[in-house]
Design a protein around this motif. Structure first.
Motif, PDB file in Angstrom:
ATOM      1  N   ARG A  99       0.805  -1.078   0.135  1.00 20.92           N
ATOM      2  CA  ARG A  99      -0.295   0.117   0.192  1.00 20.92           C
ATOM      3  C   ARG A  99       0.673   1.510  -0.363  1.00 20.92           C
ATOM      4  N   ASP A 140       0.214   4.035   1.933  1.00 14.88           N
ATOM      5  CA  ASP A 140       0.722   4.857   3.097  1.00 14.88           C
ATOM      6  C   ASP A 140       1.274   4.530   3.615  1.00 14.88           C
ATOM      7  N   LEU A 167       5.039   5.687   2.339  1.00 20.96           N
ATOM      8  CA  LEU A 167       5.245   6.933   3.002  1.00 20.96           C
ATOM      9  C   LEU A 167       5.968   6.696   3.914  1.00 20.96           C
ATOM     10  N   SER A 168       5.037   5.794   4.711  1.00 22.30           N
ATOM     11  CA  SER A 168       6.004   5.806   6.784  1.00 22.30           C
ATOM     12  C   SER A 168       6.964   5.772   6.273  1.00 22.30           C
ATOM     13  N   GLN A 197      -3.184   6.588  -3.096  1.00 23.69           N
ATOM     14  CA  GLN A 197      -3.135   5.825  -1.043  1.00 23.69           C
ATOM     15  C   GLN A 197      -1.987   6.963   0.074  1.00 23.69           C
ATOM     16  N   ALA A 198      -0.866   7.015  -0.624  1.00 25.70           N
ATOM     17  CA  ALA A 198       0.074   8.074  -0.259  1.00 25.70           C
ATOM     18  C   ALA A 198      -0.370   8.827   0.315  1.00 25.70           C
ATOM     19  N   ASP A 210      -3.289   9.776  -0.325  1.00 23.38           N
ATOM     20  CA  ASP A 210      -4.637  10.131   0.608  1.00 23.38           C
ATOM     21  C   ASP A 210      -4.799  10.096   2.029  1.00 23.38           C
ATOM     22  N   ALA A 211      -2.977   9.368   2.985  1.00 27.20           N
ATOM     23  CA  ALA A 211      -2.704   9.158   3.540  1.00 27.20           C
ATOM     24  C   ALA A 211      -1.765  11.046   4.421  1.00 27.20           C
ATOM     25  N   ILE A 212      -1.808  11.579   3.169  1.00 19.65           N
ATOM     26  CA  ILE A 212      -0.840  12.757   3.694  1.00 19.65           C
ATOM     27  C   ILE A 212      -2.222  14.034   4.338  1.00 19.65           C
ATOM     28  N   GLN A 256      -4.834  13.141   5.073  1.00 18.01           N
ATOM     29  CA  GLN A 256      -6.065  12.574   5.811  1.00 18.01           C
ATOM     30  C   GLN A 256      -4.659  13.233   7.578  1.00 18.01           C
ATOM     31  N   ARG A 257      -3.672  12.944   7.633  1.00 18.47           N
ATOM     32  CA  ARG A 257      -2.793  12.988   8.505  1.00 18.47           C
ATOM     33  C   ARG A 257      -2.387  14.906   8.636  1.00 18.47           C
TER      34      ARG A 257
END
Length: 347
Positions: free
Chosen positions: A188, A190, A193-194, A331-332, A334-336, A338-339
């Motif tokens: 994924r 996200d 991204l981590s 996905q990456a 979206d994760a940024i 949302q954070r």
């Protein structure tokens, strides 16, 4: 819309070192998988903005040249070649890559020597190595390696004993002078991204691409991926330290169970004097000969070697490579986004 654009700009900043090093739009490399990472999949990854990598494996120099030329006919974007350092014709393989202007050479399957690294760099290509531990990573950088891949035990194929979660904590804070790409169990955006936020320059993925539309893997092979869960991707077992076995992660099947029985039989015959230690070891080592090809090309997913990482549980459908990469980016992003929303939300 502005939030999404800002999030994408953040992602682009995070993996810019990886993109700059690879010459790609996104810092996603294709893992080099024997029989799978050939002209069709490699060109598809590069054409989709990633960085495809040919798996040379046991190819002869002539066979590798044929694959490089065919891949170059299918993409004008950069791609690399993964060479096994133990290959008896390694120098000639490097020569083939350099003669065809391959931009990046991945030296895998062991620690490359300084002469090989120098040959790659003097020939105008970038040298990439694998670092299963911090000390080796630092040593490779001193030897001239220009980028590292740290691959966790979650990966498919030949694996080490340490998870990517631990390797990232051990290595990423301490190696900042060359790009470091993470690999193993990634499915994924996200998750990618981590690791970028920890200092990684990009990511290498294999399992998701092995089940793509452009992959030449047999329909049975891809269907096995679709049926599998993470727990089905297991490593081969070593029964006795007298006969060492390099762990390989693949889907549990009859072939794996037979391999365990073969080891027990070889050990018994050695102990009874029916086989010498060398003969017993050879019988174990030869068991898997041709097993990966049987699974990938012939579709024998029962006795063949169905190499897969633990991310196989995230393979839900056979999709085009471009769609897979686009989803990872989405996905990456979206994760940024949302954070940022969580951070700036009123208390």
């Amino acid at each position: 819309m502005s939030e999404t654009l800002n999030a994408r700009a953040t992602l682009d900043r995070l993996w810019k070192p990886g993109c700059d090093f690879l010459g790609s739009e996104v810092a996603i490399l294709g893992g080099a998988m024997s029989w799978v990472s050939e002209r069709h999949l490699v060109s598809a990854i590069s054409n989709a903005g990633g960085f495809g990598v040919i798996a040379c494996g046991a190819m002869s120099p002539e066979r590798l040249e044929e694959e490089i030329v065919a891949t170059q006919a299918m993409t004008k974007r950069p791609f690399g070649v993964n060479l096994i350092t133990m290959h008896p014709q390694l120098d000639r393989l490097v020569d083939v890559c350099l003669a065809h202007n391959i931009s990046h050479i991945v030296l895998a399957g062991g620690v490359p020597n300084s002469a090989t690294i120098r040959k790659v760099r003097d020939g105008g290509a970038r040298a990439i190595g694998f670092a299963p531990a911090l000390a080796l990573g630092k040593r490779l950088v001193r030897m001239g390696i220009e980028a590292l891949v740290i691959e966790g035990s979650e990966a498919g194929g030949h694996v080490g004993p340490v998870s990517l979660t631990v390797l990232a904590q051990e290595i990423l804070p301490h190696i900042r002078d060359v790009p470091v790409f993470v690999a193993g169990g990634l499915g994924r955006g996200d998750a990618i991204l981590s690791y970028l936020e920890q200092g990684a320059a990009g990511a290498q993925l294999g399992t998701l691409f092995a089940a793509s539309e452009e992959s030449i893997a047999h329909e049975n092979f891809k269907k096995a991926f679709l049926r599998a869960n993470a727990r089905d991707a297991v490593t081969t077992v070593q029964l006795d330290e007298l006969f060492p076995v390099i762990p390989v992660r693949g889907l549990s099947n009859e072939g794996g169970r037979n391999f365990a029985r073969l080891q027990g039989e070889a050990l018994r015959k050695f102990q009874s004097g029916e086989l010498t230690k060398e003969e017993a070891q050879l019988s174990i080592e030869h068991y898997w000969a041709g097993a990966l090809r049987r699974a990938v090309i012939d579709g024998d997913v029962e006795t063949g070697s169905v190499m897969a990482g633990q991310s196989v549980g995230m393979v839900k459908e056979v999709r085009p490579v471009a769609e897979i990469i686009a989803t990872l980016v989405e996905q990456a992003v979206d994760a940024i986004r949302q954070r940022e929303t969580r951070i700036h939300a009123p208390s």
